[in-house]
Design a protein around this motif. Structure first.
Motif, short mmCIF file in Angstrom:
data_model
loop_
_atom_site.label_atom_id
_atom_site.label_comp_id
_atom_site.label_asym_id
_atom_site.label_seq_id
_atom_site.Cartn_x
_atom_site.Cartn_y
_atom_site.Cartn_z
N PRO A 1 -34.27 -37.70 30.15
CA PRO A 1 -35.08 -36.57 30.64
C PRO A 1 -34.40 -35.21 30.50
CG PRO A 1 -35.19 -38.42 32.17
CD PRO A 1 -34.16 -38.78 31.14
N ARG A 2 -33.09 -35.13 30.73
CA ARG A 2 -32.42 -33.83 30.65
C ARG A 2 -32.53 -33.25 29.25
NH1 ARG A 2 -25.96 -33.12 31.42
NH2 ARG A 2 -26.05 -34.20 29.41
N GLU A 3 -32.33 -34.08 28.23
CA GLU A 3 -32.45 -33.61 26.85
C GLU A 3 -33.90 -33.36 26.47
OE1 GLU A 3 -30.43 -35.95 27.85
OE2 GLU A 3 -28.44 -35.23 27.26
N GLU A 4 -34.80 -34.19 26.96
CA GLU A 4 -36.22 -34.01 26.67
C GLU A 4 -36.72 -32.68 27.23
OE1 GLU A 4 -39.56 -34.77 24.79
OE2 GLU A 4 -37.98 -36.31 24.80
N ALA A 5 -36.11 -32.24 28.32
CA ALA A 5 -36.52 -30.99 28.96
C ALA A 5 -36.22 -29.77 28.11
CB ALA A 5 -35.84 -30.85 30.32
N LEU A 6 -35.35 -29.91 27.10
CA LEU A 6 -35.05 -28.79 26.20
C LEU A 6 -36.25 -28.42 25.33
CD1 LEU A 6 -31.53 -29.89 24.89
CD2 LEU A 6 -32.00 -27.96 26.42
N ARG A 7 -37.16 -29.36 25.16
CA ARG A 7 -38.23 -29.21 24.19
C ARG A 7 -39.12 -28.00 24.46
NH1 ARG A 7 -39.24 -33.21 20.56
NH2 ARG A 7 -38.22 -34.83 21.80
N ALA A 8 -39.46 -27.77 25.71
CA ALA A 8 -40.37 -26.67 26.04
C ALA A 8 -39.75 -25.32 25.68
CB ALA A 8 -40.72 -26.72 27.51
N GLU A 9 -38.46 -25.14 25.99
CA GLU A 9 -37.79 -23.88 25.68
C GLU A 9 -37.70 -23.66 24.17
OE1 GLU A 9 -33.50 -21.58 26.46
OE2 GLU A 9 -33.84 -23.62 27.23
N ILE A 10 -37.41 -24.73 23.44
CA ILE A 10 -37.30 -24.63 21.97
C ILE A 10 -38.66 -24.28 21.37
CG2 ILE A 10 -36.76 -25.90 19.87
CD1 ILE A 10 -34.82 -27.60 21.62
N ARG A 11 -39.71 -24.91 21.85
CA ARG A 11 -41.05 -24.64 21.31
C ARG A 11 -41.47 -23.21 21.56
NH1 ARG A 11 -44.62 -30.15 22.61
NH2 ARG A 11 -43.47 -31.50 21.16
N ALA A 12 -41.18 -22.68 22.74
CA ALA A 12 -41.53 -21.29 23.04
C ALA A 12 -40.79 -20.34 22.11
CB ALA A 12 -41.21 -20.98 24.50
N PHE A 13 -39.52 -20.62 21.88
CA PHE A 13 -38.71 -19.80 20.96
C PHE A 13 -39.31 -19.84 19.55
CE2 PHE A 13 -35.39 -19.95 17.69
CZ PHE A 13 -34.78 -18.72 17.85
N LEU A 14 -39.65 -21.03 19.08
CA LEU A 14 -40.17 -21.18 17.73
C LEU A 14 -41.55 -20.53 17.57
CD1 LEU A 14 -39.07 -24.85 16.97
CD2 LEU A 14 -38.13 -22.75 16.00
N GLN A 15 -42.36 -20.63 18.58
CA GLN A 15 -43.68 -20.00 18.51
C GLN A 15 -43.55 -18.50 18.29
OE1 GLN A 15 -46.14 -20.66 21.94
NE2 GLN A 15 -47.99 -19.93 20.94
N ALA A 16 -42.58 -17.89 18.98
CA ALA A 16 -42.37 -16.45 18.82
C ALA A 16 -41.76 -16.12 17.47
CB ALA A 16 -41.48 -15.93 19.95
#
Length: 386
Positions: A11-26
């Motif tokens: 779960p700790r590593e999976e939680a990185l996904r949201a931050e990475i996606r927001a960065f990539l979207q921008a």
């Protein structure tokens, strides 16, 4: 070869996904699909520096050398998101994935202190000097030679199919330091070469898609100081196999065609919403794609779990790489055939360009990181078949 069992990303590593996606979207907003389809062949130094500012270059490297000190699952999540989004990661990719871990494991402390922090800041880009003209996939037959010289070595020879050599700062090259090509694995060593050194010349190779990812690199009486040698003289074969294990162990071999799958799926949804309906063949094909992708991803997560446990799953990584590149090459052909089966229906220009690009470059997918024949030989030996 041990079985690869099912694993779940913590779960700790999976939680990185949201931050990475927001960065990539921008970062990727407005980038056309045919550019995103280049993904880990897309070179953008500015994007790599933006990743580095977030601590996402050198994610698994020790903090004392500028890395984030995270584990293999964190890198899996980051790589999966980058490649599925089609982010242009080529500038830092080799340095982050292979060169830094190689230097960490085999380099001197001075080499680690000099190179690894620069890699983590996306200030030092690396290429790999392995393949040579006339050698094909026979890596042990290299003829480029370094001979002892006062204070260092003199290097002569050439490398070919070197990704991003014309854009890189350094090369880590496998060269012969004793014996001759008939000695095979003996007498090989690795050096880190500053590509601005006098006597080094680089000639880009333009591919069918009009890109110049690959280069020929020539060495004419190039002087390398003693501290350019990585590890011990003569240990190059062992070291280069460890380096190739880093190249084959991630999810990189699954997602080269993901932008195309995304675009084709969007077209199917648009057609369905417009009342055009879906052919049974299209839904069957989509099911096959997603089913294969789910299995391959599970296998790749299993390899990551073995790495996280401190193991070196060389054969398992070779298996996933072979199956993954087969999938990556099949997808563009399958989508192109599905679109051609309904010539009366319009295809968005962006999707057509994406298909065209991947059809041109897909043959290279089974070359990078070891050819299909080499990998199948490794797998056969692991299964006791040869």
């Amino acid at each position: 070869m041990q079985a690869i069992t099912a694993h779940v990303i913590p779960p700790r590593e999976e939680a990185l996904r949201a931050e990475i996606r927001a960065f990539l979207q921008a970062q990727l907003q407005g980038m056309p699909a045919e550019r995103r389809a280049r993904s880990w062949m897309g070179f953008d130094a500015g994007f790599s520096r933006a990743l580095a500012e977030r601590g996402w270059v050198g994610l698994t490297l020790p903090t004392e050398y500028g890395g984030a000190g995270l584990g293999h699952f964190a890198r899996f999540v980051l790589v999966e998101e980058l490649l599925c989004a089609g982010a242009p990661v080529s500038a830092h990719w080799i340095a982050d994935r292979q060169s830094a871990p190689l230097l960490l494991n085999y380099g001197t402390e001075a080499q680690r202190r000099f190179y690894i922090p620069r890699i983590c800041r996306a200030e030092a880009f690396f290429c790999i000097g392995m393949s040579e003209p006339g050698s094909g996939s026979d890596l042990a037959s290299v003829r480029t030679r370094a001979v002892p010289s006062e204070g260092g070595w003199r290097l002569n020879g050439s490398k070919i199919w070197t990704t991003n050599a014309h854009r890189s700062h350094y090369m880590i090259a496998l060269v012969r330091t004793s014996g001759n090509p008939d000695d095979r694995h003996q007498g090989l060593s690795q050096f880190v070469i500053d590509l601005k050194t006098p006597g080094v010349s680089v000639r880009p190779i333009t591919d069918l898609a009009g890109d110049a990812h690959f280069s020929e690199v020539f060495f004419s009486d190039v002087f390398l100081p003693d501290d350019a040698l990585i590890g011990s003289e003569g240990d190059g074969w062992k070291q280069v196999n460890a380096e190739l294990a880093f190249e084959r162990s991630g999810p990189e071999r699954l997602y080269s065609s993901m932008v195309l799958i995304e675009g084709w799926l969007a077209l199917l949804r648009t057609r369905a919403a417009a009342g055009a309906g879906l052919r049974g063949q299209d839904t069957e094909l989509l099911g096959r794609m997603l089913g294969q992708l789910a299995v391959l991803r599970s296998l790749s997560v299993g390899v990551t779990a073995r790495l996280a446990e401190g193991e070196s799953p060389l054969l398992e990584a070779a298996l996933v790489k072979e199956l993954g590149t087969t999938f990556e090459q099949w997808v563009p052909r399958a989508v192109a055939d599905a679109l051609a089966a309904q010539p009366e229906l319009p295809v968005p220009a962006e999707l057509a360009r994406t298909v065209a690009y991947l059809m041109q470059v897909a043959p290279t997918f089974s070359l990078r990181g070891g050819t299909r024949e080499i990998l199948r030989g490794m797998i056969a030996r692991g299964l006791g078949l040869r």
